[in-house]
Scaffold this motif. Sequence first.
Motif, PDB file in Angstrom:
ATOM      1  N   GLU A   1       6.186 -22.659  15.559  1.00 20.85           N
ATOM      2  CA  GLU A   1       5.458 -22.501  16.816  1.00 20.85           C
ATOM      3  C   GLU A   1       4.361 -21.440  16.746  1.00 20.85           C
ATOM      4  O   GLU A   1       3.492 -21.388  17.625  1.00 20.85           O
ATOM      5  N   ASN A   2       4.399 -20.602  15.692  1.00 23.03           N
ATOM      6  CA  ASN A   2       3.467 -19.477  15.631  1.00 23.03           C
ATOM      7  C   ASN A   2       2.733 -19.355  14.290  1.00 23.03           C
ATOM      8  O   ASN A   2       2.193 -18.288  13.995  1.00 23.03           O
ATOM      9  N   TYR A   3       2.710 -20.434  13.510  1.00 18.72           N
ATOM     10  CA  TYR A   3       2.049 -20.359  12.205  1.00 18.72           C
ATOM     11  C   TYR A   3       0.561 -20.073  12.332  1.00 18.72           C
ATOM     12  O   TYR A   3      -0.081 -19.594  11.391  1.00 18.72           O
ATOM     13  N   ASP A   4      -0.011 -20.359  13.517  1.00 14.06           N
ATOM     14  CA  ASP A   4      -1.442 -20.185  13.721  1.00 14.06           C
ATOM     15  C   ASP A   4      -1.817 -18.760  14.125  1.00 14.06           C
ATOM     16  O   ASP A   4      -2.977 -18.482  14.427  1.00 14.06           O
ATOM     17  N   LYS A   5      -0.809 -17.864  14.121  1.00 14.70           N
ATOM     18  CA  LYS A   5      -1.056 -16.465  14.478  1.00 14.70           C
ATOM     19  C   LYS A   5      -0.591 -15.561  13.331  1.00 14.70           C
ATOM     20  O   LYS A   5       0.240 -15.977  12.506  1.00 14.70           O
ATOM     21  N   PRO A   6      -1.056 -14.326  13.261  1.00 15.09           N
ATOM     22  CA  PRO A   6      -0.515 -13.381  12.279  1.00 15.09           C
ATOM     23  C   PRO A   6       0.979 -13.168  12.542  1.00 15.09           C
ATOM     24  O   PRO A   6       1.401 -13.025  13.692  1.00 15.09           O
ATOM     25  N   VAL A   7       1.793 -13.178  11.507  1.00 13.78           N
ATOM     26  CA  VAL A   7       3.243 -13.030  11.656  1.00 13.78           C
ATOM     27  C   VAL A   7       3.683 -11.731  10.994  1.00 13.78           C
ATOM     28  O   VAL A   7       3.437 -11.513   9.802  1.00 13.78           O
ATOM     29  N   ASP A   8       4.330 -10.879  11.760  1.00 16.20           N
ATOM     30  CA  ASP A   8       4.890  -9.619  11.261  1.00 16.20           C
ATOM     31  C   ASP A   8       6.385  -9.848  11.072  1.00 16.20           C
ATOM     32  O   ASP A   8       7.145  -9.877  12.043  1.00 16.20           O
ATOM     33  N   PHE A   9       6.825  -9.992   9.816  1.00 14.56           N
ATOM     34  CA  PHE A   9       8.227 -10.318   9.571  1.00 14.56           C
ATOM     35  C   PHE A   9       9.164  -9.158   9.920  1.00 14.56           C
ATOM     36  O   PHE A   9      10.316  -9.380  10.294  1.00 14.56           O
ATOM     37  N   SER A  10       8.701  -7.947   9.811  1.00 17.66           N
ATOM     38  CA  SER A  10       9.530  -6.797  10.209  1.00 17.66           C
ATOM     39  C   SER A  10       9.788  -6.830  11.705  1.00 17.66           C
ATOM     40  O   SER A  10      10.909  -6.607  12.169  1.00 17.66           O
ATOM     41  N   ALA A  11       8.727  -7.113  12.475  1.00 21.20           N
ATOM     42  CA  ALA A  11       8.883  -7.198  13.927  1.00 21.20           C
ATOM     43  C   ALA A  11       9.749  -8.398  14.301  1.00 21.20           C
ATOM     44  O   ALA A  11      10.559  -8.326  15.231  1.00 21.20           O
ATOM     45  N   LEU A  12       9.595  -9.493  13.578  1.00 22.93           N
ATOM     46  CA  LEU A  12      10.407 -10.677  13.829  1.00 22.93           C
ATOM     47  C   LEU A  12      11.883 -10.379  13.589  1.00 22.93           C
ATOM     48  O   LEU A  12      12.746 -10.744  14.398  1.00 22.93           O
ATOM     49  N   ALA A  13      12.171  -9.698  12.483  1.00 24.75           N
ATOM     50  CA  ALA A  13      13.559  -9.330  12.172  1.00 24.75           C
ATOM     51  C   ALA A  13      14.126  -8.420  13.252  1.00 24.75           C
ATOM     52  O   ALA A  13      15.259  -8.599  13.701  1.00 24.75           O
ATOM     53  N   GLU A  14      13.326  -7.455  13.671  1.00 22.91           N
ATOM     54  CA  GLU A  14      13.787  -6.518  14.706  1.00 22.91           C
ATOM     55  C   GLU A  14      14.088  -7.249  16.008  1.00 22.91           C
ATOM     56  O   GLU A  14      15.068  -6.941  16.694  1.00 22.91           O
ATOM     57  N   SER A  15      13.283  -8.238  16.341  1.00 22.05           N
ATOM     58  CA  SER A  15      13.505  -8.996  17.571  1.00 22.05           C
ATOM     59  C   SER A  15      14.800  -9.808  17.507  1.00 22.05           C
ATOM     60  O   SER A  15      15.362 -10.170  18.544  1.00 22.05           O
ATOM     61  N   MET A  16      15.259 -10.090  16.291  1.00 26.58           N
ATOM     62  CA  MET A  16      16.502 -10.837  16.107  1.00 26.58           C
ATOM     63  C   MET A  16      17.670  -9.936  15.747  1.00 26.58           C
ATOM     64  O   MET A  16      18.741 -10.396  15.339  1.00 26.58           O
ATOM     65  N   ALA A  17      17.453  -8.605  15.872  1.00 28.84           N
ATOM     66  CA  ALA A  17      18.508  -7.595  15.682  1.00 28.84           C
ATOM     67  C   ALA A  17      19.084  -7.582  14.273  1.00 28.84           C
ATOM     68  O   ALA A  17      20.276  -7.364  14.076  1.00 28.84           O
ATOM     69  N   VAL A  18      18.218  -7.836  13.275  1.00 27.50           N
ATOM     70  CA  VAL A  18      18.629  -7.743  11.874  1.00 27.50           C
ATOM     71  C   VAL A  18      17.525  -7.021  11.109  1.00 27.50           C
ATOM     72  O   VAL A  18      16.420  -6.831  11.615  1.00 27.50           O
TER      73      VAL A  18
END
Length: 246
Positions: free
Chosen positions: A154-171
């Motif tokens: 759903e977000n491949y068209d935007k810059p993706v911050d994997f650290s922020a993504l992990a934090e949002s998923m509590a891991v």
Amino acid sequence: MSRQFKVIVADDEKLIANNIARRIEESSDAFRVISRAGTGLEALEQARELLPDVVFSDIKMPEMDGIGLISSLREEHPDMLCVIVSGYSDFEYMKAAIRNSAVDYLLKPVNPEELRRLLQRLEAMLLAREQQVVSRRESDAAALAENVRTYLQENYDKPVDFSALAESMAVSAPYLSKMFHEQTGTSPSRYLNDLRMRQAKKLLMDTSLTVREIAARVGYPDPFHFSRNFRNTIGCSPARFRDNGK
């Protein structure tokens, strides 16, 4: 060697503690006595440090009795199994043991056959618990991977911050990457790159958008970065790919 579970034996009479430890190991290969304690307090300190799977405890001990010990263990380590081994058949002791979640109450001298049956039951309980943990972990990992996959789609068209993504998923980011790879066979960054490249190829073939416009649509603000990555992944430049497809 097959799976072995750790045991602590607590009894203020050293000879009895050694005898119980010996009988446990003779009765089942699935259990190994890792420590003996002479008081309830000593057993509690050992349990905190060594984290045994099972504690066998006498009732009457100095500093802290067996009921106090298993009560403390239940609060601190609710998954730790406790067995009372006592010379007292008093019903009040048995009720106290049950109230504090003791698995069983054995009378001294310990009957070998009774001990053997108890160890079989303890082994079954511990193995079932481990399987539940494994199943829950696998289910959690699958759900995590699916959530990451959905987010990237759903977000491949935007810059993706994997650290922020992990934090949002509590891991943590390393844990997210590890679980995703175990479930999908690829890393999150590789999965994202493949998504972007598939969409870029589709846009190159089906539209007249410029390379710069396509780069922006698949998450690359810098068209030169996009072109370099496209060449490294697909094997030719975006323009060559478009020309070859015509």
